[in-house]
Design an enzyme around this catalytic site. Structure first.
Site, PDB file in Angstrom:
ATOM      1  CG  ASN A  10      -1.744   1.194   1.414  1.00  0.00           C
ATOM      2  OD1 ASN A  10      -1.855   2.014   0.502  1.00  0.00           O
ATOM      3  ND2 ASN A  10      -2.359   1.341   2.579  1.00  0.00           N
ATOM      4  CE  LYS A  12       0.010   3.160   4.759  1.00  0.00           C
ATOM      5  NZ  LYS A  12       0.062   3.276   6.210  1.00  0.00           N
ATOM      6  CG  HIS A  95      -5.908   1.479   5.302  1.00  0.00           C
ATOM      7  ND1 HIS A  95      -5.437   2.417   6.193  1.00  0.00           N
ATOM      8  CD2 HIS A  95      -4.885   0.643   5.053  1.00  0.00           C
ATOM      9  CE1 HIS A  95      -4.168   2.150   6.458  1.00  0.00           C
ATOM     10  NE2 HIS A  95      -3.812   1.071   5.779  1.00  0.00           N
ATOM     11  CD  GLU A  97      -2.885   5.234   7.027  1.00  0.00           C
ATOM     12  OE1 GLU A  97      -2.858   5.406   5.800  1.00  0.00           O
ATOM     13  OE2 GLU A  97      -1.912   4.754   7.667  1.00  0.00           O
ATOM     14  CD  GLU A 167      -3.425  -2.997   7.315  1.00  0.00           C
ATOM     15  OE1 GLU A 167      -2.267  -3.128   6.901  1.00  0.00           O
ATOM     16  OE2 GLU A 167      -4.138  -2.039   7.026  1.00  0.00           O
ATOM     17  N   GLY A 173       2.543   1.881  10.745  1.00  0.00           N
ATOM     18  CA  GLY A 173       3.463   3.000  10.596  1.00  0.00           C
ATOM     19  C   GLY A 173       4.190   3.381  11.879  1.00  0.00           C
ATOM     20  CB  SER A 212       5.456  -2.057  11.732  1.00  0.00           C
ATOM     21  OG  SER A 212       4.980  -0.744  11.990  1.00  0.00           O
TER      22      SER A 212
HETATM   23  C1  PEP Z   1      -0.782  -0.114   6.197  1.00  0.00           C
HETATM   24  O1  PEP Z   1      -1.022   1.076   6.268  1.00  0.00           O
HETATM   25  O2  PEP Z   1      -1.591  -0.869   5.599  1.00  0.00           O
HETATM   26  C2  PEP Z   1       0.423  -0.608   6.843  1.00  0.00           C
HETATM   27  C3  PEP Z   1       0.443  -1.842   7.244  1.00  0.00           C
HETATM   28  O3  PEP Z   1       1.465   0.275   7.007  1.00  0.00           O
HETATM   29  P1  PEP Z   1       2.920  -0.031   7.647  1.00  0.00           P
HETATM   30  O4  PEP Z   1       3.421  -1.304   7.017  1.00  0.00           O
HETATM   31  O5  PEP Z   1       3.743   1.143   7.286  1.00  0.00           O
HETATM   32  O6  PEP Z   1       2.701  -0.194   9.097  1.00  0.00           O
END
Ligand code: PEP
Length: 250
Positions: A10, A12, A95, A97, A167, A173, A212
């Site tokens: 992703n 973003k 998601h 976000e 997630e 992040g 992460s």
């Molecule tokens: C995400 O936003 O789907 C995600 C998993 O981000 P990160 O790997 O940076 O934590």
């Protein structure tokens, strides 16, 4: 029954035409291992260019979000049909976000239906916040998020198209990751909820972990029986690291 392994990147709201072109050049030669599929989710405005540049590679492309509405007077929105038109196969739904910007369960249901009707494969993202985790509400929260789609009578025949991504919001992040055992526990619980509805479906639906995921922690996560791959944010912007993670699934 063996489930589809998936590695999803992703991107973003990152990159520009130059940097994303360079990233595509770096990753387009990745050979998916063990029948896994690799998918990247570029920002909307670069989807068509990335899909074109990846046209001869096994890597698929998806949208990071979609509108719940039909084409028409919806300024700033992108429809499911538009995503298909520019080369998308997958779309992220829910998601964290997007949820944090006010997306509700009902909106997600509309998006899910629109996606599947247009021929897209929805990736339903679920996950608890740090506060919810500390209140021991992980199970309650992620189950409610899954069931908002799972129990929709109108979508029963669409469910085989779905991928689920667990997630934990506190891990996105932040550099913090659920341990493989913590993640496995939630994945097992999610699969159990699907099994209560449909045994065959439960064995078929891929459940990815996100939060992460990096080259130095992916392997142990992928060893867990109910973790079928990863949804990766930050590390997917680094071609070499993304390649490393893609080669770990098997
Ligand atoms: C995400 O936003 O789907 C995600 C998993 O981000 P990160 O790997 O940076 O934590």
């Amino acid at each position: 029954m063996s489930r589809q392994k998936l590695i999803m990147g992703n991107w973003k709201m990152n990159g520009d035409r130059t940097t994303l072109h360079a990233l595509v050049q770096h990753i387009k030669g990745i050979k998916p291992v063990a029948d896994s599929e690799i998918v990247v989710f570029p920002p909307f405005v670069y989807i068509e260019k990335v899909a074109y540049e990846l046209r001869n590679s096994p890597i698929s492309v998806g949208g990071q979000n979609l509108s719940q509405d039909e084409n028409g007077a919806h300024t700033g929105e992108i429809s499911a049909e538009m995503l298909v038109d520019v080369g998308c196969k997958y779309v992220l739904i829910g998601h964290s976000e997007c949820r944090q910007r006010g997306e509700t369960g009902e909106t997600l249901q509309h998006k899910f239906i629109k996606a599947v009707l247009a021929g897209l494969k929805p990736v339903l993202c679920v996950g608890e916040t740090q506060a919810q985790r500390l209140e021991h509400k992980t199970e309650q929260i992620v189950l409610a998020q899954l069931e908002s789609v799972l129990n929709l009578p109108a979508v029963a025949s669409f469910l085989p198209q779905m991928t689920v991504a667990y997630e934990p919001v506190w891990a996105i992040g932040t550099g913090l990751t659920a341990t493989p055992q913590e993640a496995q526990k939630v994945h097992e619980m999610l699969r159990g909820a699907i099994r209560e509805k449909d045994k065959t479906l439960a064995e078929k639906i891929s459940i990815l972990y996100g939060g992460s995921v990096k080259g130095n922690n992916a392997q142990h996560l992928f060893e867990m029986p109910d973790i079928d791959g990863a949804l990766i944010g930050g590390a997917s912007l680094n071609g070499e690291e993304f390649k490393t993670i893609c080669h770990m699934i098997g």
